[in-house]
Design a protein around this motif. Structure first.
Motif, PDB file in Angstrom:
ATOM      1  N   UNK A 154      34.807  37.403  42.551  1.00 41.91           N
ATOM      2  CA  UNK A 154      34.412  38.801  42.563  1.00 41.91           C
ATOM      3  C   UNK A 154      34.162  39.293  41.137  1.00 41.91           C
ATOM      4  N   UNK A 155      33.134  40.116  41.002  1.00 43.41           N
ATOM      5  CA  UNK A 155      32.761  40.665  39.701  1.00 43.41           C
ATOM      6  C   UNK A 155      32.370  42.130  39.836  1.00 43.41           C
ATOM      7  N   UNK A 156      32.425  42.825  38.711  1.00 48.21           N
ATOM      8  CA  UNK A 156      31.871  44.170  38.608  1.00 48.21           C
ATOM      9  C   UNK A 156      30.565  44.061  37.834  1.00 48.21           C
ATOM     10  N   UNK A 157      29.477  44.510  38.440  1.00 49.63           N
ATOM     11  CA  UNK A 157      28.150  44.378  37.840  1.00 49.63           C
ATOM     12  C   UNK A 157      27.580  45.754  37.517  1.00 49.63           C
ATOM     13  N   UNK A 158      26.935  45.841  36.380  1.00 51.15           N
ATOM     14  CA  UNK A 158      26.303  47.081  35.927  1.00 51.15           C
ATOM     15  C   UNK A 158      24.827  46.796  35.690  1.00 51.15           C
ATOM     16  N   UNK A 159      23.969  47.630  36.261  1.00 49.77           N
ATOM     17  CA  UNK A 159      22.524  47.499  36.080  1.00 49.77           C
ATOM     18  C   UNK A 159      22.043  48.543  35.080  1.00 49.77           C
ATOM     19  N   UNK A 160      21.462  48.082  34.000  1.00 50.45           N
ATOM     20  CA  UNK A 160      20.945  48.988  32.970  1.00 50.45           C
ATOM     21  C   UNK A 160      19.747  48.345  32.284  1.00 50.45           C
ATOM     22  N   UNK A 161      18.669  49.145  32.147  1.00 50.46           N
ATOM     23  CA  UNK A 161      17.449  48.674  31.475  1.00 50.46           C
ATOM     24  C   UNK A 161      16.948  47.360  32.069  1.00 50.46           C
ATOM     25  N   UNK A 162      16.967  47.290  33.402  1.00 50.52           N
ATOM     26  CA  UNK A 162      16.486  46.104  34.125  1.00 50.52           C
ATOM     27  C   UNK A 162      17.267  44.848  33.760  1.00 50.52           C
ATOM     28  N   UNK A 163      18.558  45.014  33.424  1.00 50.94           N
ATOM     29  CA  UNK A 163      19.455  43.899  33.134  1.00 50.94           C
ATOM     30  C   UNK A 163      20.750  44.092  33.925  1.00 50.94           C
ATOM     31  N   UNK A 164      21.321  42.981  34.399  1.00 54.48           N
ATOM     32  CA  UNK A 164      22.596  43.019  35.118  1.00 54.48           C
ATOM     33  C   UNK A 164      23.674  42.406  34.229  1.00 54.48           C
ATOM     34  N   UNK A 165      24.733  43.174  34.004  1.00 56.83           N
ATOM     35  CA  UNK A 165      25.865  42.708  33.219  1.00 56.83           C
ATOM     36  C   UNK A 165      27.067  42.570  34.156  1.00 56.83           C
ATOM     37  N   UNK A 166      27.619  41.373  34.240  1.00 60.13           N
ATOM     38  CA  UNK A 166      28.697  41.067  35.190  1.00 60.13           C
ATOM     39  C   UNK A 166      29.987  40.747  34.444  1.00 60.13           C
ATOM     40  N   UNK A 167      31.094  41.314  34.928  1.00 62.63           N
ATOM     41  CA  UNK A 167      32.425  41.057  34.361  1.00 62.63           C
ATOM     42  C   UNK A 167      33.352  40.570  35.467  1.00 62.63           C
ATOM     43  N   UNK A 168      33.999  39.414  35.314  1.00 63.77           N
ATOM     44  CA  UNK A 168      34.923  38.923  36.352  1.00 63.77           C
ATOM     45  C   UNK A 168      36.124  39.855  36.503  1.00 63.77           C
ATOM     46  N   UNK A 169      36.627  39.956  37.720  1.00 62.55           N
ATOM     47  CA  UNK A 169      37.802  40.780  38.006  1.00 62.55           C
ATOM     48  C   UNK A 169      39.083  39.970  37.849  1.00 62.55           C
ATOM     49  N   UNK A 170      40.121  40.625  37.362  1.00 64.73           N
ATOM     50  CA  UNK A 170      41.427  39.985  37.273  1.00 64.73           C
ATOM     51  C   UNK A 170      42.290  40.288  38.492  1.00 64.73           C
ATOM     52  N   UNK A 171      41.918  41.327  39.246  1.00 60.74           N
ATOM     53  CA  UNK A 171      42.687  41.662  40.436  1.00 60.74           C
ATOM     54  C   UNK A 171      42.037  42.774  41.234  1.00 60.74           C
ATOM     55  N   UNK A 172      42.320  42.794  42.535  1.00 53.85           N
ATOM     56  CA  UNK A 172      41.876  43.853  43.440  1.00 53.85           C
ATOM     57  C   UNK A 172      43.108  44.385  44.153  1.00 53.85           C
ATOM     58  N   UNK A 173      43.311  45.701  44.103  1.00 50.95           N
ATOM     59  CA  UNK A 173      44.492  46.309  44.719  1.00 50.95           C
ATOM     60  C   UNK A 173      44.054  47.450  45.624  1.00 50.95           C
ATOM     61  N   UNK A 174      44.800  47.652  46.690  1.00 50.25           N
ATOM     62  CA  UNK A 174      44.562  48.754  47.627  1.00 50.25           C
ATOM     63  C   UNK A 174      45.623  49.818  47.394  1.00 50.25           C
ATOM     64  N   UNK A 175      45.185  51.045  47.150  1.00 50.95           N
ATOM     65  CA  UNK A 175      46.083  52.155  46.888  1.00 50.95           C
ATOM     66  C   UNK A 175      46.338  52.923  48.183  1.00 50.95           C
ATOM     67  N   UNK A 176      47.605  53.018  48.545  1.00 51.07           N
ATOM     68  CA  UNK A 176      47.991  53.756  49.746  1.00 51.07           C
ATOM     69  C   UNK A 176      49.077  54.762  49.392  1.00 51.07           C
ATOM     70  N   UNK A 177      49.018  55.920  50.052  1.00 48.78           N
ATOM     71  CA  UNK A 177      49.965  56.978  49.754  1.00 48.78           C
ATOM     72  C   UNK A 177      51.369  56.556  50.153  1.00 48.78           C
ATOM     73  N   UNK A 178      52.338  56.859  49.292  1.00 49.43           N
ATOM     74  CA  UNK A 178      53.734  56.532  49.548  1.00 49.43           C
ATOM     75  C   UNK A 178      54.512  57.823  49.811  1.00 49.43           C
ATOM     76  N   UNK A 179      55.515  57.728  50.663  1.00 47.80           N
ATOM     77  CA  UNK A 179      56.320  58.882  51.051  1.00 47.80           C
ATOM     78  C   UNK A 179      57.779  58.612  50.699  1.00 47.80           C
TER      79      UNK A 179
END
Length: 457
Positions: free
Chosen positions: A115-140
């Motif tokens: 998985x990567x985060x990609x940014x499109x700018x000036x007709x170029x794609x810049x991709x950065x690998x992810x170190x982690x994916x987390x799901x945020x859920x409300x805690x009570x």
């Protein structure tokens, strides 16, 4: 479909940026409504647990809104912190009313290498690998605090009513010594993971708003620098077929080897990343017994020279009457134990090598005789035999494949070296058999004397 029928419309260069690769996380909010957003939310506190990759974020609530119930907010604060908030070292709601909502992360997936985060700018794609994916859920957590405080108050009242505590019977239990397999299973359990997460302290962090200067500087790191773009070493110059092959998911296995390997199969993509020795070890370990031609067919690189494979094979396997099996150290690595009775790896390797040696001398073996000579439990002997042999109708065991005399005749040099290897170890194995016979004779004489004494008595 022919490539000429699907012409290239536009080419967009793709650049890989690694500046944030070790620190980039994707936060998901799977339970929020579609029309709500946290982009403009005010974060009043944030903290992380770096080892367990946990994140906690507190968003401020608009207590001045006409939709906010002040009475309920105060009731929630009293329920969480009690009426005497001064005694609290760190109250949940400092203002005396519920003025924030907390979100705690959980990991939906462990492996984020694809998985990567990609940014499109000036007709170029810049991709950065992810170190982690987390799901945020409300805690009570304020409800949990109320329950704990209620139980503590009830316990205090009960202790006050009891003047003298009666003697209670105490049962002492001794912890069992665990092997590596049991320890690894325990470390994967929910209770162990929960304990490790709770023991790690929270680290306070700074939260920068998305429009702040600090946030903008971090976003600039998602773009690949000019120096990286100018260099031609990292350009991916492959044809379309090889490019599609690289895009195949790592979980995708090759159909040609899937039908030939009956046990766990390592995917072809992962196998290609290994050295030739490790490739052969994995294949022999999974397939148990193979001919040289089968090994060549299973290797991911079909263009390897036969001489190179023959030079590498003795580092991963041993030759048994023209067929190859994996070395014992690959099945029972140092420090491991057997899966049934916990026999150390050294004894398992010694017994397996003896069984392999016996198969170089004869076609069939009997399990009870092997157990007597190796002094291993019959369950462990069966475990070893299942890795190289099959059970016959007469309860004897024979190799999974018949002798391959064609290979021994064509590759005389490597066959001679393998025979010399077994000859060098023959004296050690013969001594093992003689030692076992002497032990059995002494045992038989002792039993005979005991029977005679009992009869005379």
């Amino acid at each position: 479909m022919d490539v000429d029928d699907d012409p290239v419309v536009e080419e967009i260069p793709v650049f890989l940026s690694k500046t944030l690769a070790e620190n980039l996380y994707l936060l998901q909010y799977p339970v929020k409504s579609s029309n709500s957003t946290f982009d403009n939310g005010q974060v009043v506190n944030s903290c992380v647990k770096p080892i367990n990759q946990q994140i906690k974020v507190d968003y401020a609530l608009n207590t001045a809104s006409k939709n906010y119930d002040s009475f309920k907010g105060e009731q929630f604060a009293i329920a969480a912190d009690g009426k005497d908030r001064e005694r609290q070292q760190k109250p949940t709601f400092r203002s005396g009313t519920m003025d924030k909502q907390s979100f705690l992360s959980s990991k939906p997936i462990e492996d984020v290498n694809r998985y990567m985060v990609c940014v499109l700018q000036d007709r170029e794609i810049h991709a950065t690998p992810l170190n982690g994916i987390v799901s945020m859920r409300q805690m009570f957590s304020y409800f949990d605090k109320q329950d704990k405080r209620t139980k503590a108050e009830q316990k205090a009242e009960q202790d006050a009513d009891v003047e003298e505590e009666e003697a209670k019977q105490v049962t002492v239990k001794f912890a069992r010594t665990e092997n590596d397999k049991v320890r690894k299973a325990r470390e994967k359990s929910f209770n162990y993971i929960s304990k490790m997460e709770s023991e790690e302290p929270w680290c306070e962090t700074f939260w920068h708003a998305k429009n702040s200067t600090a946030a903008e500087l971090e976003r600039q790191k998602l773009y690949c620098g000019n120096a990286s773009r100018a260099g031609g070493e990292s350009v991916l110059n492959v044809d379309y077929a090889e490019y599609l092959d690289l895009l195949i998911s790592k979980e995708k296995t090759d159909r040609n080897i899937d039908s030939m390997l009956p046990s766990r199969v390592v995917c072809m993509h992962e196998l290609k990343q290994m050295t030739l020795v490790d490739q052969i070890k994995i294949i022999l370990k999974d397939a148990k017994v193979l001919t040289f031609q089968q090994i060549m067919d299973l290797l991911p690189d079909r263009n390897l020279a036969a001489d190179k494979i023959l030079r590498t094979l003795p580092m991963a396997g041993v030759l048994i009457r023209g067929n190859w099996v994996v070395q014992s150290e690959s099945i029972y690595p140092e420090g491991s134990v057997s899966s049934i009775n916990g026999v150390p790896a050294e004894q398992m390797c010694k017994a397996r090598d003896y069984i392999l040696y016996r198969f170089t001398q004869c076609d069939k073996l009997e399990r009870h005789q092997l157990a007597l000579i190796t002094q291993l439990p019959t369950e462990e002997i069966r475990e070893i035999l299942l890795s190289i042999a099959k059970l016959n109708s007469d309860r004897s065991w024979s190799m999974l494949l018949p002798p391959n005399e064609e290979f021994t005749g064509n590759e005389q040099e490597i066959s001679d070296r393998q025979n010399a290897f077994w000859t060098a170890r023959a004296d050690k194995f013969n001594e093992m058999e003689k030692s076992n016979k002497r032990v059995r004779k002494r045992s038989a004489r002792s039993e005979s004397k005991y029977d005679t004494k009992m009869s005379n008595g």
